[in-house]
Design a protein around this motif. Structure first.
Motif, PDB file in Angstrom:
ATOM      1  N   TYR A 156       0.764  -1.174   0.015  1.00 55.08           N
ATOM      2  CA  TYR A 156       0.038  -0.035   0.125  1.00 55.08           C
ATOM      3  C   TYR A 156       0.817   1.137   0.035  1.00 55.08           C
ATOM      4  O   TYR A 156       0.705   2.371  -0.851  1.00 55.08           O
ATOM      5  N   SER A 157       1.916   1.240   0.867  1.00 53.25           N
ATOM      6  CA  SER A 157       2.788   2.229   1.032  1.00 53.25           C
ATOM      7  C   SER A 157       3.468   2.769  -0.504  1.00 53.25           C
ATOM      8  O   SER A 157       3.582   3.831  -0.936  1.00 53.25           O
ATOM      9  N   THR A 158       4.107   1.471  -1.243  1.00 53.39           N
ATOM     10  CA  THR A 158       4.592   1.925  -2.588  1.00 53.39           C
ATOM     11  C   THR A 158       3.719   2.292  -3.725  1.00 53.39           C
ATOM     12  O   THR A 158       3.934   3.053  -4.307  1.00 53.39           O
ATOM     13  N   SER A 159       2.619   1.637  -3.659  1.00 51.14           N
ATOM     14  CA  SER A 159       1.529   1.793  -4.933  1.00 51.14           C
ATOM     15  C   SER A 159       0.684   2.994  -4.696  1.00 51.14           C
ATOM     16  O   SER A 159       0.344   3.602  -5.657  1.00 51.14           O
ATOM     17  N   SER A 160       0.394   3.565  -3.308  1.00 50.86           N
ATOM     18  CA  SER A 160      -1.010   4.440  -3.262  1.00 50.86           C
ATOM     19  C   SER A 160      -0.364   5.525  -2.281  1.00 50.86           C
ATOM     20  O   SER A 160      -1.009   6.425  -1.962  1.00 50.86           O
ATOM     21  N   ALA A 161       1.089   5.634  -1.575  1.00 51.85           N
ATOM     22  CA  ALA A 161       1.440   6.598  -0.863  1.00 51.85           C
ATOM     23  C   ALA A 161       3.029   7.028  -0.885  1.00 51.85           C
ATOM     24  O   ALA A 161       3.634   7.668  -0.252  1.00 51.85           O
ATOM     25  N   ASN A 162       3.397   6.794  -2.244  1.00 53.74           N
ATOM     26  CA  ASN A 162       4.862   7.317  -2.817  1.00 53.74           C
ATOM     27  C   ASN A 162       5.695   6.751  -1.755  1.00 53.74           C
ATOM     28  O   ASN A 162       6.533   7.431  -1.399  1.00 53.74           O
ATOM     29  N   GLY A 163       5.512   5.696  -1.109  1.00 58.84           N
ATOM     30  CA  GLY A 163       6.629   4.935  -0.290  1.00 58.84           C
ATOM     31  C   GLY A 163       6.404   5.475   1.188  1.00 58.84           C
ATOM     32  O   GLY A 163       7.444   5.380   1.835  1.00 58.84           O
ATOM     33  N   ALA A 164       5.447   5.997   1.550  1.00 56.87           N
ATOM     34  CA  ALA A 164       5.590   6.754   2.946  1.00 56.87           C
ATOM     35  C   ALA A 164       5.764   6.015   3.851  1.00 56.87           C
ATOM     36  O   ALA A 164       5.550   4.703   3.786  1.00 56.87           O
TER      37      ALA A 164
ATOM     38  N   THR B 238      12.780 -11.326  -3.575  1.00 49.89           N
ATOM     39  CA  THR B 238      13.232 -10.563  -2.374  1.00 49.89           C
ATOM     40  C   THR B 238      12.240  -9.324  -2.373  1.00 49.89           C
ATOM     41  O   THR B 238      11.904  -8.591  -3.307  1.00 49.89           O
ATOM     42  N   ALA B 239      11.691  -8.923  -1.194  1.00 48.94           N
ATOM     43  CA  ALA B 239      10.989  -7.666  -1.216  1.00 48.94           C
ATOM     44  C   ALA B 239      10.819  -7.396   0.340  1.00 48.94           C
ATOM     45  O   ALA B 239      10.001  -7.264   1.120  1.00 48.94           O
ATOM     46  N   PRO B 240      12.098  -6.744   0.726  1.00 44.87           N
ATOM     47  CA  PRO B 240      12.196  -5.960   2.140  1.00 44.87           C
ATOM     48  C   PRO B 240      11.366  -4.793   2.129  1.00 44.87           C
ATOM     49  O   PRO B 240      10.715  -4.098   1.186  1.00 44.87           O
ATOM     50  N   ALA B 241      11.137  -4.396   3.479  1.00 39.48           N
ATOM     51  CA  ALA B 241      10.124  -3.260   4.008  1.00 39.48           C
ATOM     52  C   ALA B 241      10.633  -2.353   4.284  1.00 39.48           C
ATOM     53  O   ALA B 241      10.269  -1.896   5.752  1.00 39.48           O
ATOM     54  N   PRO B 242      11.605  -1.512   3.876  1.00 34.93           N
ATOM     55  CA  PRO B 242      12.111  -0.391   4.700  1.00 34.93           C
ATOM     56  C   PRO B 242      11.062   0.641   5.297  1.00 34.93           C
ATOM     57  O   PRO B 242      11.609   1.479   6.046  1.00 34.93           O
ATOM     58  N   MET B 243      10.103   0.919   4.642  1.00 32.13           N
ATOM     59  CA  MET B 243       9.140   1.961   5.123  1.00 32.13           C
ATOM     60  C   MET B 243       8.128   1.485   6.620  1.00 32.13           C
ATOM     61  O   MET B 243       7.759   2.321   6.902  1.00 32.13           O
ATOM     62  N   LEU B 244       8.514   0.291   6.944  1.00 33.70           N
ATOM     63  CA  LEU B 244       7.908  -0.181   8.117  1.00 33.70           C
ATOM     64  C   LEU B 244       8.907   0.509   9.430  1.00 33.70           C
ATOM     65  O   LEU B 244       9.958  -0.304   9.435  1.00 33.70           O
ATOM     66  N   ILE B 245       8.588   1.394   9.698  1.00 29.41           N
ATOM     67  CA  ILE B 245       9.532   2.266  10.752  1.00 29.41           C
ATOM     68  C   ILE B 245       9.085   1.924  12.192  1.00 29.41           C
ATOM     69  O   ILE B 245       8.137   1.719  12.451  1.00 29.41           O
ATOM     70  N   ASP B 246      10.322   1.857  13.131  1.00 33.20           N
ATOM     71  CA  ASP B 246      10.288   1.498  14.546  1.00 33.20           C
ATOM     72  C   ASP B 246       9.585   0.172  14.658  1.00 33.20           C
ATOM     73  O   ASP B 246       9.084  -0.479  13.748  1.00 33.20           O
ATOM     74  N   ASP B 247       9.536  -0.145  15.871  1.00 34.29           N
ATOM     75  CA  ASP B 247       8.510  -1.402  16.391  1.00 34.29           C
ATOM     76  C   ASP B 247       7.303  -1.260  16.531  1.00 34.29           C
ATOM     77  O   ASP B 247       6.992  -0.067  16.588  1.00 34.29           O
TER      78      ASP B 247
END
Length: 317
Positions: A201-209, A245-254
């Motif tokens: 969702y972040s990648t496709s709909s929110a510019n990688g927010a 491979t699909a890491p998710a660096p947009m997932l910030i913090d715990d």
């Protein structure tokens, strides 16, 4: 005397119809202000600002942070997590509208916002209490039909301001050999799939927010472990076979744990989780609730599984 329906104070107006020139002008001002990104222009508590509110396309690309609120539900072996995605620019407008909704419940049905005299304790909304009349609904002369209509109003409100999807583990679904290799537990599998869908969702709909996950208290450290690993390294299946491979660096913090009694957005996720559960297992008047979220449902989470309910990803796949 029981309350059987809604009077003129109902906050939901069918479609986008607005009664009266003054209210129509007020709503237009609110929407123009929202589009400028400056939030609400009116703070009067005598109005219902989400009446007839037309929120722009929910898939519009936005900058900023995405706040993802999760809560779970389940029965008869079904494990389900609902996620309410709130862009930071919509956070305050949604909170204001939710407070107005709670005031509307108090004025029309006597459902309290707080209890206690010396120390005011917030009263938590539970979706199951709408259906059963338990909890703080007990003692109020409000029948089930009226309570369920009030629940539908709350779901429509959420669907106007936020995006919603759910992931459910259904034990009756067969498990493929390839899936067995990655299976840990129904809750962990649902959590991992939720994170995958949030990253997409972040990648496709929110510019990688960046995405910040907020959960109800009671979840273990395993959730944190899964998120930390996925941020650095993760593999997902391909429609054409194999994995990539699909890491998710947009997932910030715990993941941040919040007490649902004190967090309105976790309570919204609770309402959505119950609606998703009843989409899978309808019971009497507690059916067809998921559709009340309208355009807020993120249909992309299972767009390649047309036989599944829209916006509810079923596991095992």
């Amino acid at each position: 005397m029981e309350t059987t329906g809604f009077g003129p104070a109902t906050p939901f107006v069918q479609g986008s119809a607005v009664v009266g020139e003054q209210q129509g002008r007020y709503l237009r001002e609110r929407q123009e202000a929202y589009l400028r990104g400056v939030g609400d222009v009116a703070k009067s508590r005598n109005r219902t600002p989400f009446s007839g509110m037309i929120v722009p396309a929910l898939y519009a690309k936005e900058n900023g942070m995405l706040l993802a609120y999760l809560d779970d539900s389940g029965e008869l072996g079904i494990v389900l997590f609902a996620t309410v995605i709130v862009p930071d620019r919509r956070w305050l407008p949604l909170l204001d509208a939710w407070i107005d909704y709670r005031r509307w419940l108090r004025s029309n049905f006597g459902f309290p916002m707080f209890k206690g005299r010396r120390r005011r304790v917030p009263v938590e909304l539970h979706a199951t209490d709408f259906a059963t009349g338990a909890g703080d609904w007990r003692g109020l002369k409000v029948n089930q039909q009226a309570r369920m209509r009030a629940l539908r109003v709350g779901l429509r409100l959420i669907g106007r301001y936020a995006n919603v999807f759910a992931v459910a583990w259904v034990p009756s679904r067969p498990m493929s050999q390839s899936y067995v290799r990655f299976h840990e537990s129904p809750a962990i599998d649902c959590w991992r799939t939720v994170l995958e869908r949030l990253a997409t969702y972040s990648t496709s709909s929110a510019n990688g927010a960046p995405v910040l996950a907020l959960l109800d208290q009671g979840y273990g450290d395993q959730f944190t472990r899964v998120l930390r690993k996925m941020r650095r390294y993760h593999r997902v299946g391909s429609l054409y076979g194999g994995t990539h491979t699909a890491p998710a660096p947009m997932l910030i913090d715990d993941p941040i744990l919040r007490n649902s009694k004190e967090n309105a957005f976790i309570q919204m996720a609770d309402l959505c989780a119950y609606a998703a559960l009843r989409e899978l297992r309808p019971v009497g008047v507690a059916s067809n609730l998921w559709g009340e979220l309208g355009a807020g449902v993120v249909r992309a989470v299972n767009k390649y599984q047309p036989k599944q309910p829209p916006g509810i990803k079923l596991l095992p796949p």
